[in-house]
Design a protein around this motif. Structure first.
Motif, short mmCIF file in Angstrom:
data_model
loop_
_atom_site.label_atom_id
_atom_site.label_comp_id
_atom_site.label_asym_id
_atom_site.label_seq_id
_atom_site.Cartn_x
_atom_site.Cartn_y
_atom_site.Cartn_z
N LEU A 38 4.19 0.25 10.20
CA LEU A 38 4.76 -0.46 9.06
C LEU A 38 3.70 -1.30 8.34
O LEU A 38 3.63 -1.33 7.11
CB LEU A 38 5.91 -1.36 9.52
CG LEU A 38 7.31 -0.74 9.54
CD1 LEU A 38 8.30 -1.72 10.16
CD2 LEU A 38 7.74 -0.37 8.14
N VAL A 39 2.86 -1.99 9.13
CA VAL A 39 1.79 -2.80 8.53
C VAL A 39 0.81 -1.92 7.75
O VAL A 39 0.37 -2.26 6.64
CB VAL A 39 1.06 -3.61 9.63
CG1 VAL A 39 -0.18 -4.29 9.05
CG2 VAL A 39 2.00 -4.63 10.25
N ALA A 40 0.45 -0.76 8.33
CA ALA A 40 -0.49 0.14 7.66
C ALA A 40 0.06 0.68 6.35
O ALA A 40 -0.64 0.74 5.33
CB ALA A 40 -0.85 1.30 8.61
N ILE A 41 1.34 1.07 6.36
CA ILE A 41 1.95 1.59 5.13
C ILE A 41 2.06 0.49 4.08
O ILE A 41 1.81 0.72 2.89
CB ILE A 41 3.34 2.19 5.45
CG1 ILE A 41 3.19 3.48 6.26
CG2 ILE A 41 4.12 2.47 4.17
CD1 ILE A 41 4.50 4.09 6.69
N GLY A 42 2.40 -0.73 4.52
CA GLY A 42 2.46 -1.84 3.57
C GLY A 42 1.12 -2.12 2.93
O GLY A 42 1.03 -2.36 1.71
N ALA A 43 0.02 -2.08 3.74
CA ALA A 43 -1.32 -2.31 3.19
C ALA A 43 -1.70 -1.19 2.23
O ALA A 43 -2.33 -1.44 1.19
CB ALA A 43 -2.33 -2.40 4.33
N LYS A 44 -1.32 0.05 2.54
CA LYS A 44 -1.64 1.18 1.66
C LYS A 44 -0.92 1.05 0.31
O LYS A 44 -1.51 1.28 -0.75
CB LYS A 44 -1.25 2.48 2.34
CG LYS A 44 -1.69 3.74 1.59
CD LYS A 44 -1.25 4.99 2.32
CE LYS A 44 -1.96 5.13 3.64
NZ LYS A 44 -1.62 6.42 4.30
N LEU A 45 0.34 0.65 0.36
CA LEU A 45 1.09 0.46 -0.88
C LEU A 45 0.52 -0.69 -1.70
O LEU A 45 0.47 -0.63 -2.94
CB LEU A 45 2.56 0.21 -0.56
CG LEU A 45 3.37 1.42 -0.06
CD1 LEU A 45 4.75 0.98 0.38
CD2 LEU A 45 3.48 2.49 -1.14
N GLU A 46 0.08 -1.75 -1.02
CA GLU A 46 -0.51 -2.88 -1.74
C GLU A 46 -1.80 -2.47 -2.43
O GLU A 46 -2.07 -2.85 -3.57
CB GLU A 46 -0.76 -4.03 -0.77
CG GLU A 46 -1.30 -5.28 -1.45
CD GLU A 46 -1.50 -6.43 -0.49
OE1 GLU A 46 -1.96 -7.49 -0.93
OE2 GLU A 46 -1.22 -6.25 0.72
N ARG A 47 -2.64 -1.68 -1.72
CA ARG A 47 -3.89 -1.20 -2.34
C ARG A 47 -3.58 -0.32 -3.55
O ARG A 47 -4.27 -0.39 -4.58
CB ARG A 47 -4.73 -0.42 -1.33
CG ARG A 47 -5.36 -1.27 -0.25
CD ARG A 47 -6.46 -0.50 0.47
NE ARG A 47 -5.96 0.72 1.08
CZ ARG A 47 -5.47 0.81 2.31
NH1 ARG A 47 -5.37 -0.29 3.06
NH2 ARG A 47 -5.07 1.97 2.79
#
Length: 390
Positions: free
Chosen positions: A72-81
């Protein structure tokens, strides 16, 4: 979520949409895993589904719970980028098309869009331009003046209502005599065809006068007539020397900053008190976009000659520039630094270094001050006011 559903999303939707769907599914699973850890999940079907999906019996509930959280953290960071990059592209496009709007967005300024009243604007400008005025000097347009103006036309920009692009007006020089004859006829007969004045007129609003047509200026003006008016004002010595904004060849704000700096340095050296008075301050700045000024001050070239830059500051600026270029993939960390600042014609990248930028602007200012005929600027040149001048 089934694999075929994810593949269908990848084929039909963008990658961010897929990540959003995955994040939603993972959040659902994470909530069920939390309940499962507390032995609060009653549905045997859901428990069996989670065990098969994440191999809970093999890994353990704690490990699976941590894995889902990290995903979940990785997907959130990818969406933020992705969002940041999309916003960066949008701002770059907006900077090219409308810089004023971009700076207002960055500063959080919301301007009220006021549509001027067409009848009121027409009535106001008709009272000015439709009244005949006597006693003025007759102006005749010459071919040389026309050639001077058409050189400024962009070649392939969208044409005016006549449909003729600037390239043809420039290069069909045999028609320049006929164009001059027609323009002279319009001036002498005081009549202009409707098609010639058909186009877009920009009404620029003044501060505090948004709802009045008197508070707007007509943006259109003929280049040849503007040249004639400027020459007349220069010959009659009507233009005040302290007004820099509309003078040709003037550095504008830099002239005033250098004069102010010379005056303040002189007073400080002689231990003399200095009184400063501002006249029509708001009027002087009613056309300046202050959001641009607040950013332009930080640009090296803007302050060159006025601000004293040390060698360490400029070297640190270049170092920071190379670091940012490396971070964003524009410069390899092991690439030759000297080649980065070489001219492109010599096989380099053509980047301008901070010290070279400052020195080039200072040399240009020094030459400008030396050739100026204005008394105050002559004093600035003699007083060695320029910083970093070698």
């Amino acid at each position: 979520m089934k694999l075929n559903k994810v593949i269908a999303l990848i084929r039909t939707e963008s990658i961010p949409e897929v990540n959003i769907v995955l994040r939603k599914a993972l959040r659902t699973d994470l909530g069920q895993l939390n309940r499962m850890k507390r032995n609060a999940l009653q549905s045997e079907g859901t428990v069996s589904k989670l065990e098969r999906k994440y191999r809970i019996v093999e890994k353990g509930i704690d490990v699976v719970h941590e894995e889902v959280q990290q995903r979940l953290v990785a997907i959130g960071a990818k969406l933020e980028r992705y969002d940041n990059r999309t916003e960066q592209y949008r701002q770059n496009r907006l900077f090219e098309s409308n810089q004023k709007k971009l700076f207002e967005e960055l500063d959080g300024v919301e301007r009220e869009t006021v549509v001027p009243d067409a009848e009121e604007s027409t009535r106001f400008w008709s009272d000015i331009w439709d009244k005949p005025i006597g006693g003025y000097k007759t102006t005749y347009i010459e071919v040389t003046k026309l050639k001077k103006q058409v050189r400024k036309l962009p070649n392939w920009k969208s044409p005016e209502p006549d449909g003729v692009q600037g390239y043809w007006i420039k290069n069909l020089s045999n028609l320049h005599g006929s164009i001059v004859h027609q323009l002279d006829r319009c001036l002498q007969e005081n009549h202009v065809p409707v098609w010639m004045v058909t186009g877009k007129t920009v009404l620029c609003e003044r501060i505090g006068e948004r709802k009045r047509s008197q508070g707007r200026r007509d943006g259109g003006c003929g280049g040849i007539l503007a040249e004639e008016l400027y020459e007349h004002l220069e010959q009659a010595n009507i233009l005040p020397w302290e007004q820099k904004g509309y003078r040709k060849g003037s550095r504008g704000t830099k002239d005033q900053l250098l004069i102010d700096k010379m005056t303040m340095r002189n007073c400080k050296k002689r231990l003399t008190s200095l009184a400063v008075a501002w006249i029509a301050y708001s009027k002087a700045y009613d056309k300046v976009l202050h959001t641009i000024d607040s950013r332009a001050v930080s640009i090296v070239r803007y302050g060159a000659g006025i601000i004293k830059w040390t060698k360490n500051e400029l070297e640190e600026l270049d170092r920071k520039t190379r670091e940012l270029m490396t971070i964003y993939g524009a410069h390899h960390p092991k690439a030759d630094v000297d080649r980065l600042y070489l001219n492109k014609c010599d096989g380099g990248r053509g980047l301008i270094g901070g010290e070279d930028c400052v020195q080039a602007e200072v040399n240009s200012l020094d030459k400008y001050l030396g050739a100026s005929e204005e008394n105050m600027l002559k004093e600035v040149s003699l007083s060695s006011t320029l910083e970093n001048n070698k």
